[in-house]
Design a protein around this motif. Structure first.
Motif, PDB file in Angstrom:
ATOM      1  N   ALA A 113      37.996  58.094  28.720  1.00 17.10           N
ATOM      2  CA  ALA A 113      38.857  57.103  28.069  1.00 17.10           C
ATOM      3  C   ALA A 113      38.037  56.139  27.216  1.00 17.10           C
ATOM      4  N   VAL A 114      36.886  55.714  27.726  1.00 18.93           N
ATOM      5  CA  VAL A 114      36.016  54.829  26.942  1.00 18.93           C
ATOM      6  C   VAL A 114      35.596  55.512  25.648  1.00 18.93           C
ATOM      7  N   LEU A 115      35.224  56.784  25.738  1.00 20.84           N
ATOM      8  CA  LEU A 115      34.807  57.525  24.541  1.00 20.84           C
ATOM      9  C   LEU A 115      35.967  57.695  23.557  1.00 20.84           C
ATOM     10  N   ASP A 116      37.207  57.639  24.073  1.00 17.98           N
ATOM     11  CA  ASP A 116      38.391  57.719  23.212  1.00 17.98           C
ATOM     12  C   ASP A 116      38.766  56.357  22.624  1.00 17.98           C
ATOM     13  N   GLY A 117      37.988  55.323  22.948  1.00 19.09           N
ATOM     14  CA  GLY A 117      38.244  53.990  22.416  1.00 19.09           C
ATOM     15  C   GLY A 117      39.090  53.115  23.305  1.00 19.09           C
ATOM     16  N   GLU A 118      39.368  53.554  24.536  1.00 21.01           N
ATOM     17  CA  GLU A 118      40.186  52.771  25.465  1.00 21.01           C
ATOM     18  C   GLU A 118      39.264  52.011  26.423  1.00 21.01           C
ATOM     19  N   TYR A 119      38.926  50.808  26.068  1.00 23.87           N
ATOM     20  CA  TYR A 119      38.021  50.005  26.896  1.00 23.87           C
ATOM     21  C   TYR A 119      38.141  48.537  26.500  1.00 23.87           C
ATOM     22  N   VAL A 120      37.584  47.683  27.354  1.00 22.53           N
ATOM     23  CA  VAL A 120      37.460  46.261  27.027  1.00 22.53           C
ATOM     24  C   VAL A 120      35.978  45.925  26.978  1.00 22.53           C
ATOM     25  N   LEU A 121      35.638  44.982  26.120  1.00 25.51           N
ATOM     26  CA  LEU A 121      34.247  44.612  25.910  1.00 25.51           C
ATOM     27  C   LEU A 121      34.043  43.158  26.309  1.00 25.51           C
ATOM     28  N   GLU A 122      33.106  42.919  27.205  1.00 25.27           N
ATOM     29  CA  GLU A 122      32.772  41.566  27.637  1.00 25.27           C
ATOM     30  C   GLU A 122      31.372  41.219  27.174  1.00 25.27           C
ATOM     31  N   LYS A 123      31.178  39.945  26.854  1.00 28.32           N
ATOM     32  CA  LYS A 123      29.835  39.476  26.521  1.00 28.32           C
ATOM     33  C   LYS A 123      29.337  38.582  27.650  1.00 28.32           C
ATOM     34  N   ARG A 124      28.171  38.904  28.181  1.00 29.70           N
ATOM     35  CA  ARG A 124      27.570  38.141  29.271  1.00 29.70           C
ATOM     36  C   ARG A 124      26.239  37.555  28.790  1.00 29.70           C
ATOM     37  N   PHE A 125      26.030  36.264  29.026  1.00 28.31           N
ATOM     38  CA  PHE A 125      24.764  35.681  28.596  1.00 28.31           C
ATOM     39  C   PHE A 125      23.694  35.820  29.672  1.00 28.31           C
ATOM     40  N   LEU A 126      22.448  35.813  29.232  1.00 27.07           N
ATOM     41  CA  LEU A 126      21.290  35.899  30.107  1.00 27.07           C
ATOM     42  C   LEU A 126      20.547  34.573  30.090  1.00 27.07           C
ATOM     43  N   LEU A 127      19.648  34.411  31.041  1.00 22.66           N
ATOM     44  CA  LEU A 127      18.788  33.235  31.109  1.00 22.66           C
ATOM     45  C   LEU A 127      17.365  33.613  30.724  1.00 22.66           C
ATOM     46  N   PRO A 263      19.590  33.559  23.407  1.00 27.99           N
ATOM     47  CA  PRO A 263      20.515  33.648  22.269  1.00 27.99           C
ATOM     48  C   PRO A 263      21.268  34.975  22.206  1.00 27.99           C
ATOM     49  N   HIS A 264      20.666  36.051  22.724  1.00 28.56           N
ATOM     50  CA  HIS A 264      21.318  37.365  22.682  1.00 28.56           C
ATOM     51  C   HIS A 264      22.127  37.592  23.954  1.00 28.56           C
ATOM     52  N   LYS A 265      23.278  38.243  23.818  1.00 29.27           N
ATOM     53  CA  LYS A 265      24.142  38.502  24.963  1.00 29.27           C
ATOM     54  C   LYS A 265      24.239  39.996  25.254  1.00 29.27           C
ATOM     55  N   LEU A 266      24.509  40.306  26.520  1.00 26.08           N
ATOM     56  CA  LEU A 266      24.773  41.685  26.902  1.00 26.08           C
ATOM     57  C   LEU A 266      26.231  42.013  26.580  1.00 26.08           C
ATOM     58  N   ARG A 267      26.439  43.140  25.923  1.00 19.08           N
ATOM     59  CA  ARG A 267      27.797  43.625  25.656  1.00 19.08           C
ATOM     60  C   ARG A 267      28.123  44.660  26.727  1.00 19.08           C
ATOM     61  N   LEU A 268      28.990  44.269  27.661  1.00 18.25           N
ATOM     62  CA  LEU A 268      29.303  45.093  28.819  1.00 18.25           C
ATOM     63  C   LEU A 268      30.665  45.757  28.624  1.00 18.25           C
ATOM     64  N   VAL A 269      30.693  47.081  28.747  1.00 15.33           N
ATOM     65  CA  VAL A 269      31.914  47.861  28.549  1.00 15.33           C
ATOM     66  C   VAL A 269      32.582  48.108  29.903  1.00 15.33           C
ATOM     67  N   HIS A 270      33.908  47.885  29.951  1.00 13.44           N
ATOM     68  CA  HIS A 270      34.693  48.148  31.158  1.00 13.44           C
ATOM     69  C   HIS A 270      35.854  49.088  30.817  1.00 13.44           C
ATOM     70  N   PRO A 271      36.348  49.837  31.795  1.00 12.32           N
ATOM     71  CA  PRO A 271      37.604  50.583  31.596  1.00 12.32           C
ATOM     72  C   PRO A 271      38.730  49.621  31.218  1.00 12.32           C
ATOM     73  N   ILE A 272      39.745  50.131  30.577  1.00 11.14           N
ATOM     74  CA  ILE A 272      40.804  49.299  30.015  1.00 11.14           C
ATOM     75  C   ILE A 272      41.545  48.501  31.083  1.00 11.14           C
ATOM     76  N   ASP A 273      41.573  49.015  32.326  1.00  8.39           N
ATOM     77  CA  ASP A 273      42.313  48.334  33.392  1.00  8.39           C
ATOM     78  C   ASP A 273      41.416  47.457  34.261  1.00  8.39           C
ATOM     79  N   HIS A 274      40.220  47.149  33.784  1.00  3.01           N
ATOM     80  CA  HIS A 274      39.289  46.342  34.575  1.00  3.01           C
ATOM     81  C   HIS A 274      39.843  44.939  34.811  1.00  3.01           C
ATOM     82  N   SER A 275      39.664  44.440  36.050  1.00  2.00           N
ATOM     83  CA  SER A 275      40.082  43.084  36.409  1.00  2.00           C
ATOM     84  C   SER A 275      39.004  42.462  37.276  1.00  2.00           C
ATOM     85  N   PHE A 276      38.510  41.290  36.895  1.00  2.00           N
ATOM     86  CA  PHE A 276      37.505  40.588  37.689  1.00  2.00           C
ATOM     87  C   PHE A 276      38.038  40.263  39.077  1.00  2.00           C
ATOM     88  N   TYR A 277      39.290  39.817  39.144  1.00  3.64           N
ATOM     89  CA  TYR A 277      39.867  39.437  40.433  1.00  3.64           C
ATOM     90  C   TYR A 277      40.082  40.661  41.317  1.00  3.64           C
TER      91      TYR A 277
END
Length: 297
Positions: A113-127, A263-277
């Motif tokens: 599904a990710v390869l088909d373009g079905e995903y969400v993209l999160e940006k996470r900062f580093l220290l 200054p640079h962030k990690l771009r983290l890919v999740h499945p489309i139905d990803h939920s932190f909670y």
């Protein structure tokens, strides 16, 4: 959504990893994608016939990096890939898997599904951390989860001073201090009594480790704040500073440690139905042991 054509694969030896890697490569090759393996994966798969690249270079040639392993594997990959802005997807072969959230049994469906373009993209900062001695930098590192200053010896407290944005906060005797990102708030910081922070927060948590003063509690500060720790001259130990538990810098009394957002962030890919909670409910067992309500029937 980005369409991924050049796929980098990162992993390391572990229980079931080779089987999962073979399953992943079968999927990628069936889609006629260009696959690049890092050195450690290449060593696990003899006679694979695919391109091999050092991990630090994969971000230059790949438009998606898939990490097979636990969160520790993804942490290590993140530190070397962030500067290239390459998105990273995790397949979990570890334990909790807050960052590597696709199970091996879901590779065909979820990675497909990710390869088909079905995903969400999160940006996470580093220290970013640097250690100064006499005004000269003697070590540096970066962390996606946390920067930890600790005494380095069991049952032996250390003493340090804490400053935020140049303002004195306190002088403390404790086992050490954890400075963590929202990503790291569900890792070591959580075990030390730190707060869980949503990944979208632009914030840093400062969590004391077994402080001698019972009133000392975790503090949450702005993500752009500068944290400074001074190793007091009274210490008889050389406290280590660790980044994600994987990079270690040994300090001495009088050393100064600076922690700042990278200054640079990690771009983290999740499945489309990803939920932190949902991840918290699953990984932390929220509500798992609540008794069922009696029926009125």
């Amino acid at each position: 959504m980005e369409q991924f054509r050049n796929i980098g694969v990162i992993g390391r030896e572990g229980n079931g990893v080779v089987e999962t890697l073979n399953r992943l490569l079968t999927l990628l090759e069936s889609r006629q994608l260009t696959v690049v393996l890092d050195d450690s994966v290449s060593a696990l798969l003899p006679d694979h016939g695919l391109r091999v690249s050092p991990r630090r270079m994969m971000g230059e040639t790949c438009d998606l990096i898939i990490v097979v392993g636990g969160d520790g594997s993804l942490l290590g990959a993140a530190r070397s890939l962030t500067r290239h802005n390459a998105p990273v997807l995790g397949v979990n072969r570890g334990r909790l898997g807050f960052l590597t959230d696709i199970s091996p049994g879901e590779i065909e469906t979820q990675v497909g599904a990710v390869l088909d373009g079905e995903y969400v993209l999160e940006k996470r900062f580093l220290l970013d951390v640097e250690v100064l001695r006499g005004g000269e930098r003697i070590g540096r590192g970066d962390a996606l989860n946390d920067v930890v200053l600790n005494s380095g010896t069991s049952g032996h407290m250390m003493e340090f001073e804490l400053y935020v944005d140049g303002e004195f906060v306190y002088r403390q005797r404790s086992d050490g201090l954890i400075v963590c990102t929202p990503t790291g708030s569900t890792a070591y910081s959580l075990s030390a009594g730190g707060p869980i922070m949503h990944p979208r927060l632009d914030a840093i948590a400062i969590v004391p480790m077994f402080p001698h003063t019972l009133s000392s509690r975790p503090i949450v500060i702005g993500g752009n704040s500068e944290v400074k720790m001074v190793v007091c001259d009274s210490n008889v130990v050389n406290p280590p500073v660790t980044c994600d538990g994987q990079v270690k810098i040994t300090t001495q009394p009088g050393d100064i440690i600076y922690v700042r957002k990278k200054p640079h962030k990690l771009r983290l890919v999740h499945p489309i139905d990803h939920s932190f909670y949902a991840s918290c409910r699953d990984k932390l067992g929220w509500g798992a042991h609540l008794p069922l309500e009696d029926s009125d029937d």
